[in-house]
Motif scaffolding. Structure first.
Motif, mmCIF file in Angstrom:
data_model
loop_
_atom_site.group_PDB
_atom_site.id
_atom_site.type_symbol
_atom_site.label_atom_id
_atom_site.label_comp_id
_atom_site.label_asym_id
_atom_site.label_seq_id
_atom_site.Cartn_x
_atom_site.Cartn_y
_atom_site.Cartn_z
ATOM 1 N N LEU A 51 -12.935 15.151 27.806
ATOM 2 C CA LEU A 51 -12.083 16.006 26.979
ATOM 3 C C LEU A 51 -12.336 17.494 27.180
ATOM 4 C CD1 LEU A 51 -11.956 14.001 23.634
ATOM 5 C CD2 LEU A 51 -10.324 14.003 25.524
ATOM 6 N N LEU A 52 -13.485 17.854 27.737
ATOM 7 C CA LEU A 52 -13.778 19.272 27.953
ATOM 8 C C LEU A 52 -12.694 19.929 28.802
ATOM 9 C CD1 LEU A 52 -15.699 21.673 27.611
ATOM 10 C CD2 LEU A 52 -16.852 20.900 29.709
ATOM 11 N N SER A 53 -12.308 19.276 29.879
ATOM 12 C CA SER A 53 -11.273 19.869 30.734
ATOM 13 C C SER A 53 -9.941 19.944 30.007
ATOM 14 C CB SER A 53 -11.137 19.081 32.033
ATOM 15 O OG SER A 53 -10.784 17.743 31.763
ATOM 16 N N GLU A 54 -9.670 18.964 29.146
ATOM 17 C CA GLU A 54 -8.424 18.980 28.385
ATOM 18 C C GLU A 54 -8.387 20.175 27.424
ATOM 19 O OE1 GLU A 54 -5.872 16.033 25.480
ATOM 20 O OE2 GLU A 54 -7.346 15.150 26.855
ATOM 21 N N VAL A 55 -9.517 20.474 26.802
ATOM 22 C CA VAL A 55 -9.596 21.632 25.900
ATOM 23 C C VAL A 55 -9.238 22.907 26.663
ATOM 24 C CG1 VAL A 55 -11.155 23.095 24.545
ATOM 25 C CG2 VAL A 55 -11.279 20.602 24.323
ATOM 26 N N PHE A 56 -9.847 23.092 27.822
ATOM 27 C CA PHE A 56 -9.600 24.321 28.567
ATOM 28 C C PHE A 56 -8.214 24.344 29.203
ATOM 29 C CE2 PHE A 56 -14.052 24.991 27.827
ATOM 30 C CZ PHE A 56 -14.117 26.363 27.664
ATOM 31 N N LEU A 57 -7.659 23.192 29.501
ATOM 32 C CA LEU A 57 -6.287 23.146 29.997
ATOM 33 C C LEU A 57 -5.316 23.603 28.905
ATOM 34 C CD1 LEU A 57 -4.280 22.450 32.224
ATOM 35 C CD2 LEU A 57 -4.264 20.103 31.376
ATOM 36 N N HIS A 58 -5.509 23.091 27.673
ATOM 37 C CA HIS A 58 -4.670 23.537 26.553
ATOM 38 C C HIS A 58 -4.855 25.034 26.299
ATOM 39 C CE1 HIS A 58 -2.978 19.756 25.224
ATOM 40 N NE2 HIS A 58 -4.174 19.182 25.263
ATOM 41 N N ALA A 59 -6.095 25.505 26.397
ATOM 42 C CA ALA A 59 -6.362 26.929 26.187
ATOM 43 C C ALA A 59 -5.676 27.777 27.256
ATOM 44 C CB ALA A 59 -7.866 27.179 26.184
ATOM 45 N N LEU A 60 -5.750 27.315 28.500
ATOM 46 C CA LEU A 60 -5.094 28.043 29.592
ATOM 47 C C LEU A 60 -3.590 28.137 29.351
ATOM 48 C CD1 LEU A 60 -5.379 29.377 32.404
ATOM 49 C CD2 LEU A 60 -5.020 27.103 33.396
ATOM 50 N N GLU A 61 -3.000 27.037 28.907
ATOM 51 C CA GLU A 61 -1.556 27.022 28.641
ATOM 52 C C GLU A 61 -1.187 27.929 27.470
ATOM 53 O OE1 GLU A 61 -0.891 22.858 28.077
ATOM 54 O OE2 GLU A 61 -0.871 22.438 30.220
ATOM 55 N N ALA A 62 -2.105 28.080 26.507
ATOM 56 C CA ALA A 62 -1.812 28.860 25.299
ATOM 57 C C ALA A 62 -2.310 30.302 25.372
ATOM 58 C CB ALA A 62 -2.443 28.163 24.087
ATOM 59 N N ARG A 63 -2.882 30.708 26.491
ATOM 60 C CA ARG A 63 -3.516 32.024 26.566
ATOM 61 C C ARG A 63 -2.568 33.184 26.286
ATOM 62 N NH1 ARG A 63 -2.158 30.634 31.630
ATOM 63 N NH2 ARG A 63 -1.487 32.258 33.071
ATOM 64 N N ALA A 64 -1.302 33.032 26.587
ATOM 65 C CA ALA A 64 -0.347 34.129 26.365
ATOM 66 C C ALA A 64 -0.004 34.278 24.879
ATOM 67 C CB ALA A 64 0.920 33.889 27.169
ATOM 68 N N ARG A 65 -0.215 33.224 24.099
ATOM 69 C CA ARG A 65 0.154 33.256 22.681
ATOM 70 C C ARG A 65 -1.007 33.591 21.750
ATOM 71 N NH1 ARG A 65 2.056 28.385 24.508
ATOM 72 N NH2 ARG A 65 0.570 27.250 23.224
ATOM 73 N N VAL A 66 -2.222 33.506 22.244
ATOM 74 C CA VAL A 66 -3.382 33.674 21.369
ATOM 75 C C VAL A 66 -3.604 35.136 21.023
ATOM 76 C CG1 VAL A 66 -5.117 33.867 23.185
ATOM 77 C CG2 VAL A 66 -5.769 32.978 20.978
ATOM 78 N N ARG A 67 -3.994 35.341 19.777
ATOM 79 C CA ARG A 67 -4.434 36.666 19.336
ATOM 80 C C ARG A 67 -5.940 36.558 19.137
ATOM 81 N NH1 ARG A 67 -1.355 38.264 14.295
ATOM 82 N NH2 ARG A 67 -2.401 40.236 14.683
ATOM 83 N N PRO A 68 -6.727 37.300 19.895
ATOM 84 C CA PRO A 68 -8.182 37.168 19.811
ATOM 85 C C PRO A 68 -8.704 37.395 18.394
ATOM 86 C CG PRO A 68 -7.565 38.504 21.697
ATOM 87 C CD PRO A 68 -6.325 38.289 20.881
ATOM 88 N N HIS A 69 -9.739 36.668 18.055
ATOM 89 C CA HIS A 69 -10.387 36.805 16.748
ATOM 90 C C HIS A 69 -10.992 38.193 16.636
ATOM 91 C CE1 HIS A 69 -13.547 36.159 13.704
ATOM 92 N NE2 HIS A 69 -12.619 35.384 13.173
ATOM 93 N N GLU A 70 -11.080 38.701 15.428
ATOM 94 C CA GLU A 70 -11.600 40.051 15.212
ATOM 95 C C GLU A 70 -13.025 40.221 15.734
ATOM 96 O OE1 GLU A 70 -13.076 39.594 10.608
ATOM 97 O OE2 GLU A 70 -10.976 39.992 10.989
ATOM 98 N N SER A 71 -13.763 39.146 15.858
ATOM 99 C CA SER A 71 -15.125 39.239 16.393
ATOM 100 C C SER A 71 -15.125 39.495 17.894
ATOM 101 C CB SER A 71 -15.887 37.940 16.124
ATOM 102 O OG SER A 71 -15.371 36.880 16.913
ATOM 103 N N GLY A 72 -13.964 39.281 18.543
ATOM 104 C CA GLY A 72 -13.883 39.433 19.982
ATOM 105 C C GLY A 72 -14.226 38.160 20.736
ATOM 106 N N SER A 73 -14.724 37.161 20.020
ATOM 107 C CA SER A 73 -15.125 35.901 20.645
ATOM 108 C C SER A 73 -13.950 34.927 20.724
ATOM 109 C CB SER A 73 -16.254 35.252 19.843
ATOM 110 O OG SER A 73 -16.571 33.981 20.382
#
Length: 190
Positions: A51-73
């Motif tokens: 599932l690790l690769s699946e998590v990062f695949l979903h993250a890669l697909e959603a990278r344009a929509r994400v607003r980074p957390h105020e912590s920067g992390s």
């Protein structure tokens, strides 16, 4: 004389990755181990590996929509994706007879994390008295070392709600541990 370059923040990497998908690899390199530990604590190691690769695949697909957390992390965002991937994985399995609320907790991982078997049994009981969201916020803050605002972001709830649930989780877990007959608790040993 050249000045050492500072490491890019997760927010900077996410912004860069919107135009250059290869830049996203830096986030994988930086956070894959932490996300894998998060997965292993909730499901078996073999499934976590898959599932690790699946998590990062979903993250890669959603990278344009994400607003980074105020912590920067990016970890709160990645943990949120990991929770959804785990839920989807558990729904897809055909395992009748298991309570859906407890399915996502790998009790063997909880046991491995503790020094003594009796403490593992006591902790298992205390965690089982919590609601799913209380257990998640407690584990995100305690095991994953997220701040309360980062845990709130990972769970998709407000910081106030996360703080309230964490307080309630700690109180309920402490009460459950105190009520256990013959329980050995670290604060009681001399």
């Amino acid at each position: 004389m050249t000045t050492p370059s500072r490491a890019a923040s997760d927010a900077e990497i996410l912004r860069r990755s919107r135009l250059d998908a290869a830049a996203f690899g830096e986030l994988f390199d930086r956070h894959a181990a932490a996300v894998h530990r998060f997965l292993v604590r909730r499901i078996d190691r073999r499934a976590a590996d898959d599932l690790l690769s699946e998590v990062f695949l979903h993250a890669l697909e959603a990278r344009a929509r994400v607003r980074p957390h105020e912590s920067g992390s990016a970890l709160p965002w990645l943990y949120g994706i990991a929770r959804n991937v785990i839920r989807s994985h558990l729904r897809s399995r055909d395992r009748p007879g298991l309570a859906a609320e407890d399915e996502h907790v790998d009790w063997d991982a909880v046991d491995d994390r503790l020094d003594a078997g009796i403490l593992a049994r006591d902790l298992r009981h205390a965690l089982s008295t919590l609601t799913g969201i209380e257990r998640e916020v407690l584990l995100l803050v305690s095991w994953e070392q997220l701040t309360i605002t980062e845990a709130a972001a990972a769970l998709g709830i407000s910081t106030t709600a996360a703080r309230s649930r964490l307080h309630r989780a700690r109180a309920r877990a402490t009460a459950a541990l105190a009520a256990m007959p013959n329980a050995t608790h670290p604060q009681e040993t001399s």
